[in-house]
Structure formats: C-alpha cells, structure tokens
Design a protein around this motif. Structure first.
Motif, PDB file in Angstrom:
ATOM      1  N   LEU A   1      -3.666  10.082  12.132  1.00 57.35           N
ATOM      2  CA  LEU A   1      -2.501   9.233  11.910  1.00 57.35           C
ATOM      3  C   LEU A   1      -2.940   7.980  11.163  1.00 57.35           C
ATOM      4  N   ARG A   2      -2.414   7.803   9.972  1.00 60.16           N
ATOM      5  CA  ARG A   2      -2.768   6.647   9.144  1.00 60.16           C
ATOM      6  C   ARG A   2      -1.547   5.755   9.026  1.00 60.16           C
ATOM      7  N   LEU A   3      -1.576   4.618   9.691  1.00 58.89           N
ATOM      8  CA  LEU A   3      -0.468   3.672   9.680  1.00 58.89           C
ATOM      9  C   LEU A   3      -0.752   2.551   8.697  1.00 58.89           C
ATOM     10  N   LEU A   4       0.254   2.209   7.914  1.00 62.22           N
ATOM     11  CA  LEU A   4       0.124   1.187   6.887  1.00 62.22           C
ATOM     12  C   LEU A   4       1.067   0.031   7.184  1.00 62.22           C
ATOM     13  N   ASP A   5       0.721  -1.152   6.650  1.00 62.52           N
ATOM     14  CA  ASP A   5       1.636  -2.277   6.802  1.00 62.52           C
ATOM     15  C   ASP A   5       2.756  -2.149   5.766  1.00 62.52           C
ATOM     16  N   PHE A   6       3.715  -3.044   5.833  1.00 64.44           N
ATOM     17  CA  PHE A   6       4.870  -2.966   4.946  1.00 64.44           C
ATOM     18  C   PHE A   6       4.728  -3.851   3.714  1.00 64.44           C
ATOM     19  N   THR A   7       3.512  -4.301   3.416  1.00 62.88           N
ATOM     20  CA  THR A   7       3.296  -5.093   2.206  1.00 62.88           C
ATOM     21  C   THR A   7       3.207  -4.175   0.996  1.00 62.88           C
ATOM     22  N   ALA A   8       3.271  -4.768  -0.186  1.00 63.65           N
ATOM     23  CA  ALA A   8       3.158  -3.995  -1.424  1.00 63.65           C
ATOM     24  C   ALA A   8       1.777  -3.358  -1.559  1.00 63.65           C
TER      25      ALA A   8
END
Length: 119
Positions: free
Chosen positions: A46-53
C-alpha cells in the motif's frame, strides 16, 4: 471476507491484515487477498501519497492518522481521504474515502474494520 462486494479490510491491533476483500485489493492496488493476510497493512504494498502536487509519500506522523490506524489508537470511528499510488505509471492515482471502526474484544481495541469508496 475476500468475496465481499465492498472494498474493505480488517486489521488486528498490530496492524496485520486479518481479512481483505478482492474489491479492496483492486481499489488499493494491492494484488491478491491471500498474499496480504498476516502481513502488516503498510508492508503489503500500500503506497499512500499526500495531496500536494509533488505526490510525496506520507510521513510517519501522517500515516498514524489514516483511518484504519486512527481507529486503533483512538478507539473511535475515523474517516478521511487517502491518495493511493497507482499500480502502473499508465494509471492515475486513486482517491478513496475511508471509514474505519474499532473492533472491540472484551472492551479492548483488538483491530479495526475499514470500508473504502472511490471518490
């Protein structure tokens, strides 16, 4: 649970996957349910990313606040949006709404059950 129509995951108090639906694996880009059972949720791909560009990976402090883990630590319902990295470069990242509830055994938090919905 792997045959559940809804994308969902059940983890224990040590964050190990107890059960996960095939629909959950598909939505979260995780492969097959059998390969995840017994593994820590975040070590299963599971690779979770932030909501930045920049789409950076979440920091440890941010990971502690994702609904499945927050329900474990707080003993309360938790809800939030997650950005999941796509399985391939040709696909777009998925944004999912996660709703988690703690699972209690004899009044003690023994795990959490999370349902996901694509946004």
């Amino acid at each position: 649970m792997s045959r559940a129509d809804e994308p969902c995951v059940l983890i224990d108090a040590d964050t190990r996957v107890v059960a996960i639906s095939t629909a959950g694996c598909e939505l979260l880009c995780l492969g097959e349910p059998d390969g995840l059972i017994g593994r820590p949720l975040l070590d299963g791909g599971l690779r979770l990313l932030d909501f930045t560009a920049n789409r950076g990976e979440l920091t440890e402090a941010e990971i502690d606040k994702i609904p499945p883990l927050l329900a474990l630590s707080s003993g309360r319902l938790a809800r939030g949006l997650l950005r999941v990295q796509a399985a391939s470069a040709n696909s777009s990242d998925a944004t999912v709404d996660a709703i988690s509830t703690p699972v209690l055994t004899d009044g003690t938090v023994a795990g959490s059950l999370t349902f996901f919905s694509e946004v």
